[in-house]
Write a protein that holds these residues in place. Structure first.
Motif, short mmCIF file in Angstrom:
data_model
loop_
_atom_site.label_atom_id
_atom_site.label_comp_id
_atom_site.label_asym_id
_atom_site.label_seq_id
_atom_site.Cartn_x
_atom_site.Cartn_y
_atom_site.Cartn_z
N LEU A 22 40.31 -42.12 12.35
CA LEU A 22 41.37 -42.98 11.82
C LEU A 22 42.04 -42.36 10.59
N SER A 23 43.23 -42.84 10.30
CA SER A 23 43.87 -42.47 9.03
C SER A 23 43.10 -43.12 7.88
N ASP A 24 43.37 -42.68 6.66
CA ASP A 24 42.66 -43.23 5.51
C ASP A 24 42.91 -44.73 5.36
N PHE A 25 44.16 -45.17 5.59
CA PHE A 25 44.48 -46.60 5.50
C PHE A 25 43.78 -47.38 6.59
N GLN A 26 43.83 -46.88 7.83
CA GLN A 26 43.20 -47.56 8.96
C GLN A 26 41.69 -47.67 8.75
N TYR A 27 41.10 -46.61 8.24
CA TYR A 27 39.64 -46.63 8.01
C TYR A 27 39.30 -47.65 6.92
N GLY A 28 40.14 -47.77 5.92
CA GLY A 28 39.91 -48.78 4.89
C GLY A 28 39.95 -50.18 5.44
N GLU A 29 40.89 -50.43 6.37
CA GLU A 29 40.98 -51.76 7.00
C GLU A 29 39.78 -52.03 7.89
N TYR A 30 39.35 -51.04 8.64
CA TYR A 30 38.13 -51.18 9.44
C TYR A 30 36.94 -51.46 8.54
N SER A 31 36.84 -50.75 7.42
CA SER A 31 35.70 -50.88 6.51
C SER A 31 35.60 -52.28 5.93
N ILE A 32 36.74 -52.84 5.51
CA ILE A 32 36.71 -54.18 4.91
C ILE A 32 36.38 -55.23 5.98
N ILE A 159 39.54 -54.45 15.92
CA ILE A 159 39.23 -55.76 15.34
C ILE A 159 39.51 -56.87 16.34
N GLU A 160 40.65 -56.81 17.04
CA GLU A 160 41.00 -57.87 17.99
C GLU A 160 40.02 -57.93 19.16
#
Length: 394
Positions: A22-32, A159-160
């Motif tokens: 994932l991109s850094d932003f996408q990975y951050g969203e997955y992480s949270i 997530i979905e």
């Protein structure tokens, strides 16, 4: 034990693979989102599933005897908290747009799974209990593998799909419990008794949830998805292995201390566990450094992340100590001792956070604040464990 290891290994593998995908932003969203699930599991019913475990029992006819008022309170509070938590999470922390009704159902379903876990645990169906407890980790692994094969890996889709499968899993396991585990409802406790027990468990679980997840949500809210994703990844490498050992220590030592609790034994075990923990820390650091050099794992900037890495490993060592001390109090502690320990710990948390609030200007500062909180909690737990053991010898 195999189910526990498989669950831990699943989420560990997914965290590493997605960091490289994932991109850094996408990975951050997955992480949270993963952090959100963990909070739902630990505090989704505000700890009332622990009250259920404490106040319910299995009869000679293998029926679970429980108070109907307690179940109504548990599910009512659980639903209201799921609604509140979903709204807060979607509006403040999650930047990917997910339907609120879907988040609500997923939040309640995840919390429900922990309640069902305690139901089958009470019946001593330990294999099924661990299946309930680790199912979400297996689901994340399967979904990630499916998306990787499909070539369409992104945080929103993951997530979905997870939310739909999680809701289905909760429904399936609920049917299993309803069809296979008989309940007999009683009026054994007054509402005041239930509220009293609930208050103590809620304070205990709230305190653990705050110190367990405050750093993650704070970093996500104030430093953004990219910074949080990097922090989450470092936590996966340098902290997660300690969390796995912590679970094993707590599982094993609680039973041991029920019949073998004494101050000399506790001190000896603490010395041993600290030597073991320090050895594990050295192995983790050395292995990750070599794998990083060989580019086998996603890149870690050791020069820029040295402070965070050592704080995370120190937190891991502290958590293992806490698991040992918590086992002592769980096995021997009186209600008064445990209540006092929780109140003292909550007071220390508030003091540390209030004193350091103006200094939380970097990820390192937030991690260090959490380190101070855990040091204070372990000092309090050690003091109260020693106090309890001395009382028991009088």
């Amino acid at each position: 034990m195999l189910l526990m290891i498989a669950g831990a290994g699943s989420i560990f593998l997914v965290n590493i693979v997605l960091k490289a995908t994932l991109s850094d932003f996408q990975y951050g969203e997955y992480s949270i989102f993963i952090t959100f699930i963990q909070v739902c599991i630990s505090f989704g019913f505000l700890g009332l599933e622990q009250v259920f475990l404490r106040l319910s029992e299995v009869s000679n006819k293998q029926e679970i005897l429980t108070d109907k008022k307690l179940l109504r309170l548990t599910f009512g509070v659980g639903f209201l908290f799921s609604l509140l938590f979903s709204l807060v999470f979607s509006n403040i922390f999650l930047k990917i747009e997910i339907a609120i009704w879907l988040l609500l159902l997923m939040t309640f379903s995840t919390s429900l799974m922990m309640f069902l876990y305690n139901v089958v645990r009470l019946k001593k169906q330990f294999v099924i209990a661990q299946l309930f407890n680790n199912m979400w980790k297996y689901i994340v692994l399967v979904i990630t593998g499916f998306l990787l094969i499909k070539g369409d890996v992104n945080a929103k889709t993951l997530i979905e799909i997870f939310t739909y499968v999680s809701i289905g899993s909760a429904a399936f396991f609920s049917i299993y419990v309803i069809k296979n585990i008989p309940f007999k409802f009683t009026n054994s406790f007054s509402l005041s008794d239930i509220y009293k027990y609930s208050f103590h468990f809620i304070i205990s679980m709230l305190t653990l949830t705050i110190i367990g997840f405050f750093d993650r949500f704070y970093i996500k809210a104030f430093f953004g998805s990219v910074a949080f994703g990097n922090y989450f990844y470092l936590s996966t490498i340098f902290y997660f292995p300690f969390a796995l050992l912590q679970g094993y220590v707590g599982f094993k030592e609680l039973v041991f201390f029920k019949t073998n609790a004494s101050l000399p034994i506790l001190k000896k075990k603490l010395i041993r566990i600290n030597f073991l923990s320090l050895g594990i820390a050295v192995v983790i650091f050395g292995t990750s450094y070599v794998l990083n050099k060989l580019q086998i794992i996603p890149t870690i900037n050791f020069n820029a992340s040295t402070t965070i890495i050592f704080i995370l490993m120190a937190l891991g060592v502290l958590r293992i100590n806490y698991s040992m001390l918590s086992s002592v109090l769980g096995a021997t502690g009186s209600i008064k001792i445990i209540r006092n320990a929780n109140i003292q710990s909550l007071a220390c948390i508030l003091i540390i956070v209030a004193a350091g609030s103006n200094y939380l200007i970097s990820v390192e500062a937030v991690a260090f604040c959490i380190l101070l909180v855990w040091i204070s909690r372990i000092a309090i737990w050690y003091y109260n464990a020693v106090r309890q053991l001395k009382i028991d010898t009088i």
